[in-house]
Design a protein around this motif. Structure first.
Motif, PDB file in Angstrom:
ATOM      1  N   GLU A 116       3.798   1.011   2.673  1.00 15.06           N
ATOM      2  CA  GLU A 116       3.777  -0.157   3.559  1.00 15.06           C
ATOM      3  C   GLU A 116       5.162  -0.800   3.593  1.00 15.06           C
ATOM      4  O   GLU A 116       5.797  -0.997   2.552  1.00 15.06           O
TER       5      GLU A 116
ATOM      6  N   SER B 223       0.821  -1.211   0.000  1.00 17.51           N
ATOM      7  CA  SER B 223       0.000   0.000   0.000  1.00 17.51           C
ATOM      8  C   SER B 223       0.855   1.260   0.000  1.00 17.51           C
ATOM      9  O   SER B 223       1.991   1.275   0.478  1.00 17.51           O
TER      10      SER B 223
ATOM     11  N   TYR C 128       0.758   4.991   1.568  1.00 23.69           N
ATOM     12  CA  TYR C 128       0.065   5.696   2.649  1.00 23.69           C
ATOM     13  C   TYR C 128      -0.066   7.191   2.396  1.00 23.69           C
ATOM     14  O   TYR C 128      -1.005   7.827   2.850  1.00 23.69           O
TER      15      TYR C 128
END
Length: 812
Positions: A87, A71, A73
Motif C-alpha cells: 500500500e 497492507s 498486496y
C-alpha cells in the motif's frame, strides 16, 4: 528503474532507500491505483533459501488487515528482479516530524493510540513488528497513522553491512539483522529502537515491540533521541545500561503517561508492560478527558470508569486503589459507591516477597477473604507440590498451609474463618484457627469448576468438566446432591462458576450452550433452581461486588457493570477498571480474580495469550519452531509427519481447527462454523481428521477431509452420536484400523474401541465414575496407556489392549 515496468506495475518515482531495499512509487495498470514497490536487494533475491523463507513470512504478513497497518498486496518477479507490492501511504513519517521538535501531548497521544491499535491487531495474530521506529510510522494529511514494514525485519535477510562505523545521524536507520532467520545470538531490528533483549541477540516477542513503542512515545514528547552514540555499539551499550529518565519530558506531561512510559521501558521484559492492549486502554483513558498534568494518581481508576462509561458522568463515583504485587498476584481495592465525592487519597503501592520461583496454578484463581484481610492462592515451589498459601494483608509474609498438598480451587466461608478446596477428588475445608482439615464430600464427577458458600452453611459447586452440573452440599459434610439439570430444549451442555448473591438464596452461574441466545450468565434460586433467567451473554465468569456491580473479564480487561441484586438485572453499561488481568490461556474471558465483601478485588496479572509451537528432539532439546505463535489448544501430528492439526481459540474462547504445514509453517483454517471443534485425531493415512463438535448441543464426532470446502459429516455407521453424552475421539490406530473414543455421561465415563474393518460393534474397554483421560494405543497395537483418578489423583496406567491382563500404574 524509473520508467520501467515490473509485471503490471509502472514505476514512476523513487521514494527512498534503506537496508531492506529501494522503495519506488508505481502505478498499478490493472486496478488503476498507486502502490509502493520495495525492490529486494540482489544478494537477497538470488538466495533461494532466503526467498523461500521470505515468501512464507510475507504470506503471513499479508493476512494483516487493519486501518492503521500498511497492507501488503503481493510479490512479483520480472527478469530476476523481485519486488514486494505494498500500500502506498502518502504523508510524513514521524522521524521528520520529531526532527522539528516535540509534538504536543494530545497530538502525540493520538498518534501513539493508533500505533498501539495497529500493534494490538498484529499481536493478536501472533505477528511481531521487531523494527518499530519513527521512520516506519506515517501520518496522513487526515491524521490517520499507518505503521509500515510489519514483520519485515524477521522476513528479510540483511543488506551488505559496511565495515565503516556509521555516523551518529544514521543510527536511527541502522539495520542490524540476522543473516539466517531468527536465531539466538544474532540481532534483528534497528539499533536506536531495539529492546535490551534484541540488543543482546536474544529472541524477540511482542514485549520488544512494547519497548520500541515506549521509545517512540518518549521521542515524540521530547523531540530528542532517547538512545544515541557515535557508533552502533555505543547505542546498543546505552540501551543495555542507561537508565531511562523522564526529566526530559515536558512538565505538563500527564502522570498516567509518565507511568505508562516507565512500564514500557523496563529493561527486564518480565517486568515490562506485558500487552500493548493495556497501553491502548491507558491512552484512551487519558485522551477521554484527563487534564495534561497535576491530577492525583488516585484518580486513575475514576478516569477509567469515566472513559469507559461517559453516559454515566453524572453519577459520582470514587475509587481508591491499592496495588498488591505478589510475584504476579495483584490486588485492587474498590470502595463503595458514594452519594458525595470523598476526599481523594493517593494510590498505595507495596511489594510483597514470595518464595523464590513460586509457580501459580492457572486453573485456580486467587481468593480474597470476605473480610478483605487475606488472600489465598495455590502455588508450588520449584520441585515441590502445589498447596494452599495465605497472605494476611497486615502481616509481612506469606505462608504455606500444612495439609493442603495437592489443593486446587480455593474459596472462603462467609465468615472468613475457613477455606474450602479440592484435593484427591474430595471437597475439603481448612479451619484456620485450629489448622484442622475436614472432608465435606466426594466429588460426584471429576473436574471441579468453581464453588460458593452462603451464610446458612450451604455450598454450591460445579463438577463434570465440559458437561459440568451444579451440586449442593452442607458445609458440615454430607452427600452432594444435584441442584439442577441441563435444559436440553435450550441446548444447555454445562453449568459453571456458581456465585451466591448477597441474599444467600440466589446463585449466578454460567451456562454453556451452542445456541448463543441461551448461553451466558444466569441466575436462579435454591428454592426454584429450574426457573432461571439470563443476566449477561457470553461465557465470562462473573462475581458480585457490594458496590452494586458485576465484575468480569473480557480480553484481559476487568469490567464493572452496575447490577441490582434485588431486581436481578443490570442497570447500566460495563466500564473498565483494570487492564492486564490474567485469564486462562485458552479462554481470555475466564478471568483469574476474586472480590471481598469490603470491595477488595484480587487478580492474577496478565500472561501472554499466545503459545509458541516448538519442535523438540527425544533428548528434550528444542530444534526449531512451527508457524507463528497463536492461541493454541491441543495439537496432533499427522502419521506421515507432514501436517499438524491444531485447535485455535477465537476472542470468545471458541475453537476452530487449523492445519499447519510442517515444512512451511503455513496454517490453513479447516473449520469455520460458530460451534466448538476440538479433540481431533488423524486417520492412519493422514487424509482425514475426526473431531468433536458441539453444534448439535451434545458433542458428537464428525469426519472431514483436508479441503476447507469439503463439509464435515458424521461417520456412516453413526458411531460418535450418543444422545445426551459427549463423544470424544482419542486415537485412530493403524494396527487393525481401530478407533478409540470416549463417552462422557452425567455419572460415568466410557472408553470404547471400534474396528473399522468390519470387526463388529464397539467394545467397551472401561466404564467407571473415575476421571479417565488421554487413552493411547501403542504403535504395535498391544498396549493401552491412560490417565485415571482411581487412586484419588491423576496417575498414568498401562495395560494390555483388547487382551486379558491387569493394568499397572507407571507414574510416581
Amino acid at each position: 528503474m524509473i520508467g520501467k515496468s515490473i509485471s503490471h506495475y509502472s514505476i514512476t518515482a523513487k521514494l527512498g532507500q534503506g537496508g531492506m531495499g529501494e522503495v519506488y512509487r508505481a502505478a498499478d495498470t490493472r486496478l488503476n491505483r498507486q502502490v509502493a514497490l520495495k525492490v529486494l536487494p540482489q544478494v537477497f533475491a538470488k538466495d533461494e533459501q532466503r526467498m523461500a523463507r521470505f515468501e512464507r513470512e510475507a504470506r503471513v504478513l499479508a493476512s494483516l488487515n487493519h486501518p492503521n497497518i500498511a497492507s501488503i498486496y503481493g510479490l512479483e518477479e520480472s527478469n530476476g528482479t523481485r519486488v514486494l507490492v505494498m500500500e502506498l501511504v502518502e504523508g510524513e513519517d514521524l522521524s521528520r516530524r520529531i526532527a522539528r521538535g516535540p509534538i504536543p501531548q494530545e497530538e502525540a497521544l493520538e498518534i501513539a493510540l493508533q500505533v498501539a491499535e495497529a500493534l494490538e491487531n498484529a499481536h493478536e495474530k501472533g505477528i511481531v513488528h521487531r523494527d518499530l521506529k519513527p521512520a516506519n510510522v506515517k501520518v496522513t494529511a487526515e491524521g490517520v497513522v499507518k505503521v509500515l514494514d510489519f514483520g519485515l525485519a524477521k522476513a528479510m535477510a540483511p543488506a551488505e553491512m559496511s565495515s565503516v562505523n556509521p555516523s551518529a545521524s544514521d543510527l536511527a536507520d541502522s539495520p542490524t539483522m540476522a543473516p539466517e532467520g531468527t536465531v539466538p545470538g544474532l540481532i534483528l531490528g534497528t539499533a536506536a529502537y531495539m529492546s535490551p533483549e534484541q540488543a543482546r541477540g536474544k529472541p524477540a516477542d511482542k514485549r520488544a515491540d512494547i519497548w520500541s513503542f515506549g521509545v517512540l512515545l518518549w521521542e515524540m514528547l521530547t523531540g530528542q533521541s532517547l538512545f544515541s552514540g557515535e557508533t552502533i555499539t555505543d547505542v546498543l551499550a546505552a540501551i543495555m545500561t542507561k537508565e531511562v529518565s523522564l526529566e526530559a519530558l515536558p512538565p505538563s506531561t500527564s502522570p498516567s503517561v509518565r507511568g505508562l512510559l516507565m512500564r514500557c521501558l523496563r529493561k527486564d521484559r518480565r517486568r515490562r508492560l506485558p500487552d500493548i492492549g493495556s497501553a491502548r486502554l491507558e491512552l484512551q483513558e487519558v485522551l477521554a478527558g484527563a487534564s495534561p498534568g497535576g491530577e492525583a494518581p488516585s484518580m486513575k481508576v475514576e478516569e477509567a470508569v469515566q472513559a469507559g462509561g461517559r453516559r454515566h458522568r453524572r453519577e459520582r463515583r470514587a475509587w481508591v486503589s491499592a496495588v498488591l504485587v505478589l510475584t504476579g498476584l495483584c490486588a485492587f481495592l474498590v470502595v463503595r459507591r458514594l452519594t458525595e465525592a470523598p476526599e481523594l487519597r493517593p494510590a498505595v503501592h507495596f511489594v510483597l516477597d514470595t518464595p523464590a520461583d513460586l509457580a501459580f496454578d492457572d486453573f485456580s484463581p486467587s481468593a480474597v477473604s470476605p473480610d478483605g484481610r487475606s488472600i489465598a492462592f495455590v502455588g508450588a515451589p520449584p520441585g515441590g507440590t502445589a498447596q494452599l498459601w495465605i497472605r494476611r494483608l497486615e502481616a509481612p509474609e506469606i505462608r504455606a498451609l500444612p495439609g493442603t498438598e495437592g489443593a486446587e480451587a480455593p474459596f472462603w466461608s462467609p465468615d472468613s474463618e475457613s477455606i474450602a478446596f479440592i484435593a484427591e477428588r474430595e471437597l475439603r475445608k481448612l479451619v484456620l484457627a485450629s489448622g484442622t482439615i475436614q472432608r465435606i464430600c466426594s466429588l460426584p464427577q471429576a473436574d471441579f469448576n468453581g464453588g460458593t458458600w452462603n451464610g446458612e452453611g450451604t455450598i454450591v459447586f460445579s463438577a463434570g468438566g465440559e458437561t459440568s452440573s451444579l451440586y449442593s452440599v452442607s458445609a458440615g459434610g454430607g452427600e452432594a446432591k444435584p441442584l439442577m439439570s441441563h435444559d436440553k430444549s435450550r441446548g444447555e451442555t454445562a453449568h459453571f462458576d456458581p456465585e451466591f448473591l448477597p441474599d444467600g438464596q440466589h446463585i449466578m452461574f454460567v451456562v454453556w450452550s451452542p445456541k448463543a441466545e441461551n448461553a451466558g450468565l444466569h441466575v436462579a434460586s435454591l428454592q426454584a433452581p429450574g426457573e432461571r433467567r439470563r443476566i449477561l451473554p457470553g461465557r465470562a465468569r462473573s462475581l458480585y461486588a457490594t458496590s452494586g456491580h458485576l465484575l468480569f473479564v473480557r480480553e484481559g480487561i476487568l469490567l464493572a457493570q452496575p447490577f441490582d441484586p434485588n431486581r436481578l438485572m443490570t442497570t447500566g453499561e460495563a466500564v473498565p477498571i483494570a487492564s492486564a488481568v490474567g485469564a486462562w490461556i485458552n479462554d481470555p474471558n475466564e478471568g483469574s480474580f476474586s472480590v471481598s465483601k469490603t470491595g477488595l478485588v484480587s487478580w492474577m496479572s496478565h500472561v501472554a495469550a499466545n503459545v509458541r509451537l516448538d519442535w523438540v528432539n527425544r533428548e528434550g532439546k528444542r530444534i526449531g519452531t512451527l508457524g507463528e505463535p497463536g492461541r493454541y489448544g491441543q495439537i496432533a501430528l499427522s502419521p506421515d509427519n507432514r501436517r499438524v492439526a491444531a485447535e485455535v481459540a477465537d476472542a470468545d474462547g471458541r475453537y476452530d481447527l487449523w492445519v499447519i504445514d510442517a515444512a512451511r509453517g503455513v496454517a490453513s483454517r479447516l473449520t469455520t462454523d460458530p460451534a466448538n471443534e476440538r479433540d481431533r485425531v488423524w486417520s492412519p493415512d493422514s487424509r482425514e481428521i475426526l473431531f468433536s463438535s458441539d453444534a448439535s448441543g451434545d458433542q458428537n464426532l464428525l469426519l472431514k477431509g483436508l479441503q476447507a470446502s469439503e463439509p464435515a459429516a458424521p461417520r456412516p455407521d453413526g458411531i460418535g452420536q450418543t444422545p445426551g453424552q459427549r463423544d470424544i475421539a482419542e486415537g485412530w490406530a493403524h494396527e487393525g484400523n481401530t478407533l478409540l473414543y470416549m463417552t462422557f455421561g452425567p455419572q460415568e465415563r466410557g472408553l470404547w474401541a471400534l474396528s473399522l474393518d468390519g470387526g463388529g460393534p464397539p467394545q467397551a474397554l472401561m466404564k467407571n465414575r473415575f476421571g479417565l483421560d488421554e487413552p493411547q494405543v501403542s504403535p504395535d497395537g498391544r498396549w493401552l496407556a491412560y490417565m485415571s483418578t482411581e487412586s484419588g489423583r491423576y496417575e498414568v496406567y498401562v495395560g494390555p489392549f483388547r487382551r486379558r491382563g491387569e493394568s499397572v500404574r507407571v507414574s510416581t
